[in-house]
Enzyme design. Structure first.
Site, PDB file in Angstrom:
ATOM      1  CG  HIS A 278      11.255  -9.085   9.070  1.00 16.39           C
ATOM      2  ND1 HIS A 278      10.660 -10.182   8.488  1.00 16.39           N
ATOM      3  CD2 HIS A 278      10.928  -8.036   8.273  1.00 16.39           C
ATOM      4  CE1 HIS A 278      10.017  -9.814   7.389  1.00 16.39           C
ATOM      5  NE2 HIS A 278      10.162  -8.517   7.241  1.00 16.39           N
TER       6      HIS A 278
ATOM      7  CD  GLU B 198       9.762  -4.331   8.290  1.00 17.50           C
ATOM      8  OE1 GLU B 198       9.548  -4.956   7.232  1.00 17.50           O
ATOM      9  OE2 GLU B 198       9.139  -4.572   9.349  1.00 17.50           O
TER      10      GLU B 198
ATOM     11  CG  HIS C  22       4.903  -3.814   9.543  1.00 17.07           C
ATOM     12  ND1 HIS C  22       3.827  -4.635   9.278  1.00 17.07           N
ATOM     13  CD2 HIS C  22       5.924  -4.258   8.747  1.00 17.07           C
ATOM     14  CE1 HIS C  22       4.175  -5.545   8.382  1.00 17.07           C
ATOM     15  NE2 HIS C  22       5.438  -5.329   8.029  1.00 17.07           N
TER      16      HIS C  22
END
Length: 278
Positions: free
Chosen positions: A77, A135, A139
């Site tokens: 993930h 992603e 993040h």
């Protein structure tokens, strides 16, 4: 105590690439390194100290509806920086957002990395390239120790390639499927397991620490390994840490279903986006 020490990957750029030779992050002095989330005074070098996102989570999927990735492996993930109290930031630097991770990695000569991601880093509801961009933008831009200012002879998007390489290296060191299998926990459409059994098996590869195990009702679909880090997030030393959020799975009767190859064409309604934890 188990320590994960990622190896720096120096990439030889293709001759047609005008960026130049790989230089990398500024080296952190061992005497100045402080374990993230464990400082007692303000850190003087934020290129060598992860802050405020000092807790780094390596997050893995077990997707079965649709089935994503190899039947004998969990999938990636991401790598998420959390504050040391369980809270977190997202979308921290819009100026460094990207939309085409695939081209960035190809231009950096990271073809083996890209091939691995195409197998083990997949979304259940959008293209891989869109997922990877999410992603990084959400993040990766929040990891302060890979800011462009922390590089020597920085070239555009250098930290993007480093981020994806580090996430993959960390994932490879955490073989969830094998750890569970070695403990007799294998995918099944009939058997169920206890949370204690999962935690015991995964603690064997995570320094004895528990992980955060997430379930949809009683079916496991995701887990989070927590780390604190000495130095930067690419060249630093990852030390396993206790989770900062609770598992959402029941104490018993946890389902760990088989991946069904016939369901790969389905489109799921569950987004890859991060869920707020209870």
């Amino acid at each position: 105590m188990h320590f994960y020490t990622p190896k720096s990957v120096l990439v030889a750029l293709a001759a047609v690439n005008t960026i130049g030779a790989y230089a990398g992050l500024t080296t952190c002095s061992s005497s100045s390194e402080v374990l993230s989330c464990h400082n007692t005074t303000e850190a003087s070098d934020l290129c060598c100290f992860n802050y405020p996102g000092g807790s780094l989570l390596q997050v893995q999927f077990w997707d079965t509806d649709p089935s994503i990735g190899p039947s004998d492996s969990w999938t990636i993930h991401g790598l998420w920086p959390d504050y040391c109290d369980g809270d977190y930031g997202e979308d921290c630097d819009s100026s460094r957002e990207v939309s085409d991770v695939e081209t960035i990695l190809k231009n950096q000569g990271r073809t083996e990395l890209l091939e691995y991601m195409e197998t083990y880093w997949l979304s259940d509801d959008e293209s891989s390239n869109e997922f990877w961009a999410h992603e990084w933008n959400t993040h990766g831009t929040c990891i302060n120790t890979i800011d462009p200012s922390c590089y020597t002879d920085y070239y555009e998007n250098e930290e993007v390639g480093d981020f994806f390489q580090e996430v993959v290296d960390l994932f490879k060191s955490l073989d969830t499927y094998t750890a569970l299998s070695d403990a007799g926990i294998t995918p099944s459409n009939d058997k169920t397991y206890t949370l204690k059994e999962f935690q015991s098996a995964l603690g064997d590869i995570h320094g004895g620490y528990e992980v955060t195990l997430l379930c949809d009702d009683d079916t496991v679909y995701e887990l989070e390994y927590y780390f604190n880090v000495y130095g930067n997030a690419v060249d630093g030393t990852y030390e396993p840490a206790a989770p900062l959020s609770d598992s959402s799975c029941p104490s018993s009767g946890i389902k760990y279903p088989l991946k069904d190859s016939s369901s790969k064409s389905k489109r799921a309604t569950r987004s890859h986006s991060r869920r707020r934890r209870q």
